[in-house]
Design a protein around this motif. Structure first.
Motif, PDB file in Angstrom:
ATOM      1  N   THR A 280       0.858  -1.186   0.000  1.00 30.77           N
ATOM      2  CA  THR A 280       0.000   0.000   0.000  1.00 30.77           C
ATOM      3  C   THR A 280       0.890   1.230   0.000  1.00 30.77           C
ATOM      4  O   THR A 280       2.111   1.125   0.162  1.00 30.77           O
ATOM      5  CB  THR A 280      -0.988   0.027   1.181  1.00 30.77           C
TER       6      THR A 280
ATOM      7  N   SER B 282       0.888   2.252  -7.999  1.00 30.01           N
ATOM      8  CA  SER B 282      -0.355   1.536  -7.689  1.00 30.01           C
ATOM      9  C   SER B 282      -0.046   0.337  -6.807  1.00 30.01           C
ATOM     10  O   SER B 282       1.090  -0.151  -6.760  1.00 30.01           O
ATOM     11  CB  SER B 282      -1.043   1.082  -8.986  1.00 30.01           C
ATOM     12  N   ILE B 283      -1.084  -0.127  -6.105  1.00 29.27           N
ATOM     13  CA  ILE B 283      -0.935  -1.317  -5.259  1.00 29.27           C
ATOM     14  C   ILE B 283      -0.715  -2.535  -6.165  1.00 29.27           C
ATOM     15  O   ILE B 283      -1.402  -2.697  -7.175  1.00 29.27           O
ATOM     16  CB  ILE B 283      -2.176  -1.484  -4.360  1.00 29.27           C
TER      17      ILE B 283
ATOM     18  N   GLN C 166      -6.043   3.654   1.531  1.00 25.77           N
ATOM     19  CA  GLN C 166      -5.729   3.354   0.128  1.00 25.77           C
ATOM     20  C   GLN C 166      -5.942   1.872  -0.175  1.00 25.77           C
ATOM     21  O   GLN C 166      -6.522   1.494  -1.192  1.00 25.77           O
ATOM     22  CB  GLN C 166      -4.259   3.715  -0.130  1.00 25.77           C
ATOM     23  N   ARG C 167      -5.496   1.019   0.739  1.00 22.85           N
ATOM     24  CA  ARG C 167      -5.622  -0.420   0.511  1.00 22.85           C
ATOM     25  C   ARG C 167      -7.078  -0.874   0.662  1.00 22.85           C
ATOM     26  O   ARG C 167      -7.529  -1.778  -0.036  1.00 22.85           O
ATOM     27  CB  ARG C 167      -4.707  -1.181   1.473  1.00 22.85           C
TER      28      ARG C 167
ATOM     29  N   MET D  14      -9.637   0.875  -0.206  1.00 21.83           N
ATOM     30  CA  MET D  14     -10.256   1.234  -1.493  1.00 21.83           C
ATOM     31  C   MET D  14      -9.888   0.219  -2.566  1.00 21.83           C
ATOM     32  O   MET D  14     -10.728  -0.190  -3.372  1.00 21.83           O
ATOM     33  CB  MET D  14      -9.796   2.634  -1.909  1.00 21.83           C
ATOM     34  N   HIS D  15      -8.620  -0.185  -2.570  1.00 17.56           N
ATOM     35  CA  HIS D  15      -8.124  -1.134  -3.571  1.00 17.56           C
ATOM     36  C   HIS D  15      -8.817  -2.498  -3.434  1.00 17.56           C
ATOM     37  O   HIS D  15      -9.241  -3.094  -4.419  1.00 17.56           O
ATOM     38  CB  HIS D  15      -6.606  -1.287  -3.394  1.00 17.56           C
ATOM     39  N   LEU D  16      -8.955  -2.969  -2.201  1.00 18.50           N
ATOM     40  CA  LEU D  16      -9.494  -4.322  -1.980  1.00 18.50           C
ATOM     41  C   LEU D  16     -11.010  -4.369  -2.108  1.00 18.50           C
ATOM     42  O   LEU D  16     -11.565  -5.354  -2.588  1.00 18.50           O
ATOM     43  CB  LEU D  16      -9.105  -4.828  -0.580  1.00 18.50           C
TER      44      LEU D  16
ATOM     45  N   THR E 211     -14.975   4.217  -1.467  1.00 18.04           N
ATOM     46  CA  THR E 211     -14.746   5.486  -2.168  1.00 18.04           C
ATOM     47  C   THR E 211     -14.503   6.641  -1.186  1.00 18.04           C
ATOM     48  O   THR E 211     -14.859   6.554  -0.001  1.00 18.04           O
ATOM     49  CB  THR E 211     -15.965   5.856  -3.031  1.00 18.04           C
TER      50      THR E 211
ATOM     51  N   GLN F  21      -4.749  -4.347   7.725  1.00 18.65           N
ATOM     52  CA  GLN F  21      -6.119  -3.991   7.344  1.00 18.65           C
ATOM     53  C   GLN F  21      -7.071  -4.397   8.467  1.00 18.65           C
ATOM     54  O   GLN F  21      -8.174  -3.889   8.561  1.00 18.65           O
ATOM     55  CB  GLN F  21      -6.492  -4.710   6.043  1.00 18.65           C
TER      56      GLN F  21
END
Lengths: 136, 393
Positions: free
Chosen positions: A67, A111-112, B157-158, B160-162, B166, B259
């Motif tokens: 991250t 980016s991740i 950030q993670r 949102m990625h997983l 938003t 997380q």
């Protein structure tokens, strides 16, 4: 070599091999001979099984971005003039994560999951700092 | 597990309402708060035998405080695990009272972060006054320009990625808490805001915008905790400590998935001790250093599944009148945040359980059971989590 105005690490008995290796362009992590686990950050015992049978191994230096954040505000001298910069946690191939900055890459391109590899920047005669850049 | 449900209760509270106090000392704010909280309880100096405090300043310890107040407590606890320290203190009060070691304690806190010009969230190295980097872990972390907000932003950030969370969903939290602040005359920011206001504001550490971050103020306060025997002499209806849980989370030698935060470990024991379920919780005080802190906490407390927090916080659920009102004082996001906010969670839960706002829109209707969860430290490196479940008779 540019003037280094960021903070510098303190080298102790516990961490000297790590910083010595950085000067040679190698990234070291620790592995326990009793339980077989890797660990990071470096410490004097195995954090998993509490044995003292730990040794230094050379990491591949490759990993992925686990991250990150693009930092727009940091009032600390050395970083205040660097914003925006990318603070990241990189997961090494060996399975441990370390803090770093992603360099040689515009922040918007990070980016991740992005593959990255270690690169060293010489801060002074004693210290070279490991950073990560997009894998070549 | 022994039944401690009506062993210890919060019987007095005082929030020092100042948000800017350049002419006061931290000890003075604590002293004034302790006196007022004991008045609120209907107790006096000689009733107190326990003193618990936490501070980012070592000068401001239980020892210094006992000296300032000219007290000789027989139980002193300086547990300092970040902003959630005070939920740990309440848990320790329950233990000490149950063991017969203490009858009446004061938990207190103060800070002059705002008048001191402390960059609580966006200072990097030196933010805690360290002259140089300690070997481990600092030399492997602070070297890279960590900020407190950055360490929460990385987790956002993670998320949102997983899970597709938003910025708008995070903003819903800031909007709900600001709505509550608009009903608190002491809150620093009281003008209502919208989701658009939040997502269009300045980015501090992506993906967190300025209103995703708590305010920086001066302030402090005190909470009086008493045994069942002392409770009988007090002025207000007691707010019983029904259950408590404590936990820490850290990088786990580079392998823990952060997380999942400490709330995941601390809530189980608290619910079990209290003998209640999530459906029984009428309102919650969730440490809101940043909007992501609330979202992660609600998930790991078990109010929704991991990854579903974005939906859960939307649609007004967190406002008074919604399914789970949170932070009805305006929280750290809008009311006050002197650096370690956990003590204010206990105060607002107590006000709600006393039905202090009856007849006004701030009161959570039929409020009988409240949950407080304090998070201290930083989600991305290491943090504490203290859960307390409180209830009225």
């Amino acid at each position: 070599m540019t003037t280094w105005n960021k903070p510098l690490p303190t080298v102790s008995g516990e961490t000297r091999p790590f910083w010595d290796a950085c000067r040679r362009g190698q990234l070291l992590i620790q592995k326990c001979d009793r339980c077989g686990e890797f660990q990071f950050y470096p410490r004097g015992i195995c954090a998993n099984c509490w044995s003292e049978d730990i040794r230094w191994v050379t990491a591949s230096g490759k990993g992925t971005v686990w991250t990150y954040t693009v930092t727009y505000q940091n009032r600390t001298p050395g970083f205040a003039e660097d914003v925006p910069y990318v603070l990241a946690l990189v997961e090494l191939e060996e399975g441990v994560r370390m803090f770093t900055n992603i360099v040689e890459c515009p922040p918007r391109d990070v980016s991740i999951g992005m593959p990255v590899e270690v690169t060293f920047v010489q801060a002074n005669n004693q210290i070279s700092v490991p950073y990560f850049k997009p894998a070549g | 597990m022994p039944d401690l449900k009506r062993t210890a209760a919060i019987v007095g509270i005082h929030e020092h309402v100042t948000r800017y106090a350049p002419d006061k000392s931290e000890l003075q704010i604590q002293g004034e708060s302790v006196i007022k909280a004991l008045e609120d309880a209907g107790l006096a100096k000689q009733d107190v035998d326990g003193l618990l405090t936490a501070s980012s300043s070592s000068r401001n310890s239980g020892l210094a405080l006992a000296d300032y107040l000219n007290m000789y407590p027989s139980y002193v606890d300086n547990t300092t695990v970040g902003g959630g320290s005070f939920e740990f203190h309440l848990s320790h009060c329950l233990n000490a009272i149950a063991a017969g070691r203490m009858n009446c304690a004061v938990i207190t806190y103060s800070s002059l972060a705002r008048s001191g010009g402390v960059s609580v969230g966006t200072g990097g190295v030196g933010r805690f006054g360290h002259p140089r980097l300690e070997p481990s872990p600092d030399s492997f972390e602070e070297l890279y320009g960590l900020t407190t907000v950055g360490l929460y932003a990385m987790i956002a950030q993670r998320h949102m990625h997983l899970y597709g969370t938003t910025s708008e969903q995070l903003a819903e939290i800031a909007v709900a808490v600001r709505h509550h602040a608009s009903m608190n005359p002491e809150a620093l920011f009281r003008n209502p805001i919208t989701v658009e206001d939040v997502v269009n504001s300045r980015m501090i550490s992506a993906p967190l915008h300025l209103p995703d971050c708590c305010v920086i103020t001066d302030g402090g306060g005190a909470v009086v905790v008493a045994s069942a025997e002392v409770v009988r002499n007090c002025r207000h209806t007691p707010v019983w400590v029904l259950g408590a849980g404590e936990a820490v989370a850290h990088q786990g030698a580079g392998k823990r998935d952060l997380q999942y935060i400490a709330a995941r470990q601390s809530h189980g024991p608290a619910f079990e001790m209290a003998g209640v379920t999530h459906d029984d919780i009428d309102m919650a005080m969730i440490y809101d250093s940043f909007t992501i802190t609330v979202l992660e906490t609600l998930e790991d407390l078990g109010f929704c599944e991991k990854g579903e927090g974005g939906d859960f916080v939307s649609g007004g659920r967190l406002k008074v009148g919604g399914e789970l009102p949170i932070n009805t004082d305006g929280g750290g996001l809008s009311s006050n945040h002197p650096g370690m906010r956990g003590i204010f969670l206990l105060m607002e839960a107590t006000r709600q359980l006393r039905h202090e706002f009856e007849g006004t829109p701030r009161q959570v209707p039929n409020c009988n059971i409240a949950l407080c969860h304090g998070t201290g430290g930083a989600l991305g490196t290491r943090h504490s989590g203290g859960t307390a479940i409180l209830g009225r008779d």
